[in-house]
Design an enzyme around this catalytic site. Sequence first.
Site, short mmCIF file in Angstrom:
data_model
loop_
_atom_site.label_atom_id
_atom_site.label_comp_id
_atom_site.label_asym_id
_atom_site.label_seq_id
_atom_site.Cartn_x
_atom_site.Cartn_y
_atom_site.Cartn_z
N ASN A 114 0.82 -1.22 0.00
CA ASN A 114 0.00 0.00 0.00
C ASN A 114 0.85 1.27 0.00
O ASN A 114 0.60 2.20 -0.77
CB ASN A 114 -0.96 -0.01 1.19
CG ASN A 114 -1.95 -1.15 1.10
OD1 ASN A 114 -2.02 -1.83 0.07
ND2 ASN A 114 -2.72 -1.37 2.15
N THR A 159 -14.69 37.64 -32.67
CA THR A 159 -15.51 37.30 -31.50
C THR A 159 -16.79 36.73 -32.10
O THR A 159 -17.21 37.15 -33.19
CB THR A 159 -15.85 38.53 -30.62
OG1 THR A 159 -16.58 39.47 -31.42
CG2 THR A 159 -14.60 39.21 -30.08
N SER A 281 -6.38 11.80 -48.97
CA SER A 281 -7.56 10.94 -48.99
C SER A 281 -7.33 9.86 -50.03
O SER A 281 -6.73 10.11 -51.08
CB SER A 281 -8.78 11.78 -49.36
OG SER A 281 -9.77 10.95 -49.93
N LYS A 287 -7.18 16.28 -51.74
CA LYS A 287 -7.29 16.57 -50.31
C LYS A 287 -5.96 16.58 -49.58
O LYS A 287 -5.06 15.81 -49.85
CB LYS A 287 -8.18 15.52 -49.64
CG LYS A 287 -9.60 15.54 -50.14
CD LYS A 287 -10.46 16.47 -49.33
CE LYS A 287 -10.72 15.88 -47.98
NZ LYS A 287 -11.76 16.59 -47.26
N GLU A 294 -6.71 17.54 -35.94
CA GLU A 294 -8.01 16.94 -35.61
C GLU A 294 -7.88 15.90 -34.49
O GLU A 294 -8.71 15.83 -33.59
CB GLU A 294 -8.60 16.26 -36.85
CG GLU A 294 -8.98 17.22 -37.95
CD GLU A 294 -9.32 16.46 -39.23
OE1 GLU A 294 -10.44 15.93 -39.31
OE2 GLU A 294 -8.47 16.36 -40.12
N LYS A 329 -4.36 3.56 -12.55
CA LYS A 329 -3.17 3.57 -13.40
C LYS A 329 -3.45 3.76 -14.88
O LYS A 329 -2.79 4.57 -15.54
CB LYS A 329 -2.35 2.31 -13.16
CG LYS A 329 -1.74 2.37 -11.78
CD LYS A 329 -1.09 1.10 -11.35
CE LYS A 329 -0.93 1.14 -9.85
NZ LYS A 329 -2.23 1.16 -9.13
#
Length: 462
Positions: A114, A159, A281, A287, A294, A329
């Site tokens: 412990n 904003t 992609s 792409k 992300e 853990k």
Amino acid sequence: MSKDDSRMWGGRFNEPTDEFVQAFTASVAFDRRLAHADIEGSRAHAMMLKHIGVLSSDELTAIKYGLQQIREEIDEGRFEWSVALEDVHMNIEARLTELIGDAGKKLHTGRSRNDQVATDIRLYLRDQIGLCREGIRAFQHGLLDLAEREAHSILPGFTHLQVAQPVSFGHHMLAWFEMLERDHGRLGDCATRMNQMPLGSAALAGTSYDLDREFTADILGFDIPCRNSIDAVSDRDFAIEFCAAAAICMMHLSRMAEELVLWSSAQFDFIRLPDRYCTGSSIMPQKKNPDVAELVRGKAGRASGHLMSMLMLMKGQPLSYNKDNQEDKEPLFDTLDTLIGSLRAFADMVPALEVNQEKMYQAAQQGYATATDLADYLVKKGAAFRDAHEAVGQAVAFAIDKGKDLGDCTLEELQQFDTRIEQDVFEVLTLEGSINARNITGGTAPEQVLFQVNAGREMIKD
Ligand code: ARG
């Protein structure tokens, strides 16, 4: 029970542990990450036992030798981990006794798993927090370099995700720097608070051996031995606190990630991320996806989830140690991996981004971003701010109607809204005029940004 029972606590049991229960309760698959900390703690405990006369010099020498062997076996992948031995502590102790005989059995004098596990986690986490803080520093250095490079680049400040006022791109990077500075501080606070040593608390009540706890604490670099043995073996608040600090830092990284994703889209086109940090992609050849940003955005969810797991794990637990704590853990380790990995990715990727100054400039011109500057101009010419606000609101409505920006209106057009407007207004309506005017501590004028870059370098030089 037979004499060859491998369980270190098998003495009072009449039948072997159910196989499923053995696997279900074992933690060695994940707590082996604590092996180095466990060995370090055992070594210090043994040195203290020798110091107070419980171990002889020869026994200490044997224990140190055995622990060193075990360390090498683990580092070289030769150590045979056994689920039957439940956890990292008993695996190492059993191997020690196998290697050096009876001296190994004496190591656990005045100690319990412990206080051992509570010590191991603190030792391990203390080190790992150091790595997190180094990761933050590395990223901050990169942000300062980027802020310096782009101090004069103009970004439409938002904003409500609506164009608000022009700002220096460098100033925006310094906002990120400040968020990280607080994260660095929070992690440091938590490392300081956790730096107390549970060893000597034994199972929960302390021990009848006259251990020299200060001696052990000194070897292990703890500030003091924990003052209360019941608390020391029981609370995992230090790990929860780390998870909270980590979750906040990940939340910050997710906000940066979101901006990187937006800015690198074709619609914004404010920045280009380095190719080595993007992927393509398999179906759409055009792409270039900002995967790393992300993923970091997504991983922030994991860190928040782990914080909740840790809180719920501790909630309602009676003192002192309960097996529930073994569940601390996996969330803790995964939080560490997540934070360290995300910081590393951003420290490398963000400073390497390319800024599309023209695109940002055009975007800042389109949103009537200098309307506040026109109002301030009128106030300086004697108008009350609320009246100026009203007049400029009308001017903006006029410009929208005519499909042009405030700076493209003629002097006569602008004078319809306030006769105090003169030729010098056009200086005020430029983006450069707007940011340069905000030359106040914490403001967006490039001069201020460069000042803050230097102050930031001084602050984190360590
Ligand atoms: N593997 C245990 C944990 O992670 C070690 C402490 C176990 N102590 C006990 N009395 N069962 O918490």
